[in-house]
Design a protein around this motif. Structure first.
Motif, PDB file in Angstrom:
ATOM      1  N   ALA A   1       0.827  -1.212   0.000  1.00  0.00           N
ATOM      2  CA  ALA A   1       0.000   0.000   0.000  1.00  0.00           C
ATOM      3  C   ALA A   1       0.857   1.256   0.000  1.00  0.00           C
ATOM      4  O   ALA A   1       0.512   2.256  -0.621  1.00  0.00           O
ATOM      5  N   GLY A   2       1.983   1.236   0.695  1.00  0.00           N
ATOM      6  CA  GLY A   2       2.873   2.387   0.726  1.00  0.00           C
ATOM      7  C   GLY A   2       2.490   3.388   1.792  1.00  0.00           C
ATOM      8  O   GLY A   2       1.838   4.393   1.523  1.00  0.00           O
ATOM      9  N   ILE A   3       2.904   3.142   3.045  1.00  0.00           N
ATOM     10  CA  ILE A   3       2.559   4.006   4.173  1.00  0.00           C
ATOM     11  C   ILE A   3       3.811   4.751   4.626  1.00  0.00           C
ATOM     12  O   ILE A   3       4.833   4.138   4.932  1.00  0.00           O
ATOM     13  N   ASN A   4       3.740   6.069   4.669  1.00  0.00           N
ATOM     14  CA  ASN A   4       4.886   6.830   5.169  1.00  0.00           C
ATOM     15  C   ASN A   4       4.743   7.073   6.666  1.00  0.00           C
ATOM     16  O   ASN A   4       3.636   7.189   7.185  1.00  0.00           O
ATOM     17  N   GLY A   5       5.881   7.135   7.359  1.00  0.00           N
ATOM     18  CA  GLY A   5       5.836   7.369   8.800  1.00  0.00           C
ATOM     19  C   GLY A   5       7.173   7.091   9.445  1.00  0.00           C
ATOM     20  O   GLY A   5       8.125   6.636   8.790  1.00  0.00           O
ATOM     21  N   ASN A   6       7.252   7.351  10.725  1.00  0.00           N
ATOM     22  CA  ASN A   6       8.447   7.068  11.517  1.00  0.00           C
ATOM     23  C   ASN A   6       8.206   5.877  12.432  1.00  0.00           C
ATOM     24  O   ASN A   6       7.062   5.605  12.815  1.00  0.00           O
ATOM     25  N   ARG A   7       9.265   5.212  12.802  1.00  0.00           N
ATOM     26  CA  ARG A   7       9.178   4.156  13.806  1.00  0.00           C
ATOM     27  C   ARG A   7       9.338   4.839  15.165  1.00  0.00           C
ATOM     28  O   ARG A   7      10.417   5.251  15.553  1.00  0.00           O
TER      29      ARG A   7
ATOM     30  N   LEU B   1       0.673   2.054  19.733  1.00  0.00           N
ATOM     31  CA  LEU B   1       0.582   2.345  18.310  1.00  0.00           C
ATOM     32  C   LEU B   1       1.763   1.671  17.614  1.00  0.00           C
ATOM     33  O   LEU B   1       2.776   2.300  17.320  1.00  0.00           O
ATOM     34  N   PRO B   2       1.663   0.355  17.351  1.00  0.00           N
ATOM     35  CA  PRO B   2       2.812  -0.394  16.837  1.00  0.00           C
ATOM     36  C   PRO B   2       3.390   0.205  15.555  1.00  0.00           C
ATOM     37  O   PRO B   2       2.666   0.747  14.715  1.00  0.00           O
ATOM     38  N   ASP B   3       4.717   0.104  15.446  1.00  0.00           N
ATOM     39  CA  ASP B   3       5.400   0.572  14.238  1.00  0.00           C
ATOM     40  C   ASP B   3       5.093  -0.348  13.070  1.00  0.00           C
ATOM     41  O   ASP B   3       4.724  -1.512  13.242  1.00  0.00           O
ATOM     42  N   GLY B   4       5.280   0.201  11.854  1.00  0.00           N
ATOM     43  CA  GLY B   4       5.006  -0.575  10.663  1.00  0.00           C
ATOM     44  C   GLY B   4       6.153  -0.568   9.687  1.00  0.00           C
ATOM     45  O   GLY B   4       7.285  -0.183  10.012  1.00  0.00           O
ATOM     46  N   GLU B   5       5.859  -0.994   8.471  1.00  0.00           N
ATOM     47  CA  GLU B   5       6.828  -1.008   7.376  1.00  0.00           C
ATOM     48  C   GLU B   5       6.636   0.302   6.600  1.00  0.00           C
ATOM     49  O   GLU B   5       5.727   0.421   5.790  1.00  0.00           O
TER      50      GLU B   5
END
Length: 571
Positions: free
Chosen positions: A172-178, A184-188
């Motif tokens: 899907a392509g999700i932008n964000g920070n770990r 709020l678990p981190d993702g890829e």
């Protein structure tokens, strides 16, 4: 009865032509994922969409224009408001995007209590107009019902979905920070978007002032790097009009093209699914019956497995309309839960204020994303409230407006109007809505839509827990902004009705007990094992995060299960 009309099908040529391995009802976020996964696993799949076709790029006319090039300068006309009094209240409804929203006069429903039902009946559904905020749920969310006794226990936990979150995020392509937050678990993630100067300042002040709160950049399905042929995001912030750059995830730009590439997809728009066909001897669904909305003729399609992804209320409508001697109160409804436990997030409340400083700084582009303050209430003993259960998060952002007023005429006035005004920031809360059995939808067979079909009566409200929480939502927003040094901080409360957050969930919930739920832990109907529901209808609680990423993960997971069960001969 329609559900019993064809318990035995003759092996005619027409039947063979209308037979597939799988049928997916709906082409929005979850339906697109079901199509992609089933097609890629080798199933000949029919996707039925009740509305018109929307082709990626080709059908995004108008989004390339500047406001001054549009006839109405991107504003709404009296006709728009007349034809779509509910849809036109949505932030994403404008002169260009209105073609993606339904005509309310042609699609009536009854508000037993006020409920703003925002709909997009076309290929891609609301995946074209969605807000793109994409957050994982944690065990705080999946375990909430069991902990406090509201609703029924989810039959799954975070560990059951974690790998599927990763799977769908990569595509899907999700932008964000770990950010390392347990709630709020981190993702890829793709590279995160950047906060502006005031947002960075507020985030730092929150970290200094509060042990239990943090502010992060939002996690959105806008592509900060190119994914195949999609993106990157151009920072136009016109996502809801359709993106010719493929700069955000939608069914039209991502999952449906992937399904098409397999050669296994058949897409049929203008197909209103009336009911699910059922073989009471085999205790299996055999397919669905549709109404062609252009010819007004009915037709039947058959498959080994059926995925219902028509949206929370769309799926409820199909189930309630699928009656037979086996299921007199709706398809797979032995639990009497179909149509019940309707939820939406309550929002439209928070605070905003001004900041004196950063006069020498501005920002560039129109970032289609904001900041996020994850839930900080009722997480542990230290954050437990005695007046309400569950919690809320904040979305918002900072910007610099133009000057409020300018004197002069001609060139002098124009030059003054180009000067930026003060910085300001807003925090708006999104709160969890508890699952109440009495919040429900029922069929109204007296009130018909444009096609002569029964409509829905929607009886849903926010109750005492939500109302008490809202007081804390406003007060905590003020506290955060004042601690960050903002001035003239004031609260707001637009008091929107359920539905208007466009996060409707429930009506065919998952659960462990067939007597109190509609679906099992694999999104299968307890009563009919070859029917899966993975849109918002399946949700047993609402959490406070935007739900679409969870729909994606549950859909991919259910498709894997369905294909495995087909191979074993279990369905």
């Amino acid at each position: 009865m329609p559900g019993d009309s064809l318990n035995v099908h003759l092996n005619t040529k027409a039947t063979a032509q209308n037979t597939y391995d799988a049928i997916v009802v709906g082409s929005g976020i979850s339906g697109g994922w079901a199509a992609k996964e089933l097609c890629e696993k080798g199933l000949k799949t029919l996707v039925l969409e009740r509305g018109k076709n929307v082709e990626h790029i080709k059908d995004y006319a108008g989004t390339e224009k500047d406001i001054w090039d549009l006839t109405h300068r991107n504003k709404l006309t009296a006709e728009d408001k007349h034809n779509s009094p509910i849809q036109s209240k949505c932030y994403a409804f404008d002169e260009v995007s209105k073609k993606f929203f339904v005509n309310d006069l042609e699609n009536p429903y009854t508000q037993v209590k006020r409920f703003d039902w925002v709909r997009g009946n076309h290929v891609g559904g609301r995946s074209l107009m969605w807000g793109r905020q994409s957050y994982r749920w944690s065990d705080l969310d999946f375990g909430a019902n069991a902990k406090d006794g509201h609703g029924v226990d989810w039959p799954i936990r975070y560990k059951d979905v974690a790998n599927w979150y990763s799977y769908v995020e990569k595509f899907a392509g999700i932008n964000g920070n770990r950010d390392g937050l347990p709630q709020l678990p981190d993702g890829e993630f793709l590279p995160a978007m950047e906060m502006n100067c005031l947002e960075k300042h507020v985030a730092a002040r929150i970290k200094e002032s509060f042990k239990d709160r943090t502010m992060i950049i939002g996690r959105s399905a806008n592509h900060t790097k190119q994914i195949g042929s999609r993106g990157p995001c151009q920072y136009r912030n016109k996502c809801h009009q359709g993106c010719p750059f493929g700069g955000y995830f939608s069914s039209n730009s991502a999952t449906l093209p992937a399904a098409t590439a397999t050669g296994n997809l058949t897409l049929r728009p203008f197909s209103i699914v009336l009911d699910v066909l059922y073989d009471k001897d085999k205790k299996r669904a055999t397919g669905v019956r549709i109404l062609d909305s252009e010819t007004m003729k009915t037709e039947e399609y058959y498959a080994k497995v059926v995925f219902l992804n028509a949206s929370t209320l769309g799926t409820a409508h199909i189930l309630l309309n699928s009656v037979s001697d086996v299921f007199p109160n709706g398809f797979g409804n032995s639990s009497e839960q179909v149509g019940h436990n309707l939820m939406d997030h309550h929002y439209g409340i928070g605070a905003r204020g001004e900041y004196e400083g950063f006069e020498d700084q501005y920002f560039y582009g129109r970032r289609p994303n904001g900041i996020y303050v994850p839930r900080f209430r009722n997480i542990d003993d230290n954050s437990k409230r005695t007046d309400y259960v569950r919690g809320f998060g904040y979305q918002g952002g900072a910007r610099r407006d133009r000057v409020d007023s300018a004197e002069g005429i001609g060139i002098e006035l124009k030059e003054k109007l180009t000067e930026p005004g003060n910085w300001m920031m807003q925090l708006g809360a999104w709160g969890e809505h508890l699952p109440y059995y009495e919040n429900k939808v029922t069929l109204n067979k007296e009130k018909k839509d444009k096609w002569g079909l029964p409509t829905l009566d929607i009886d849903c409200e926010f109750k005492e827990n939500e109302k008490i929480m809202r007081k804390d939502m406003a007060e905590s927003a003020v506290e955060i902004l004042e601690k960050a040094g903002l001035k003239n901080v004031k609260t707001f409360d637009n008091d929107p009705a359920p539905g208007f957050c466009i996060h409707e969930m429930g009506t065919a919930r998952m659960g462990r007990d067939p007597k109190t739920s509609v679906l099992n832990g694999n999104n299968q109907m307890h009563d009919v094992q070859n029917v899966y529901i993975t849109d918002g209808a399946c949700m047993a609680s609402s959490a406070c995060q935007n739900p679409s990423l969870t729909y994606m993960a549950l859909t991919a997971r259910a498709a894997e299960h369905a294909v495995s069960e087909l191979k074993k001969g279990n369905i």
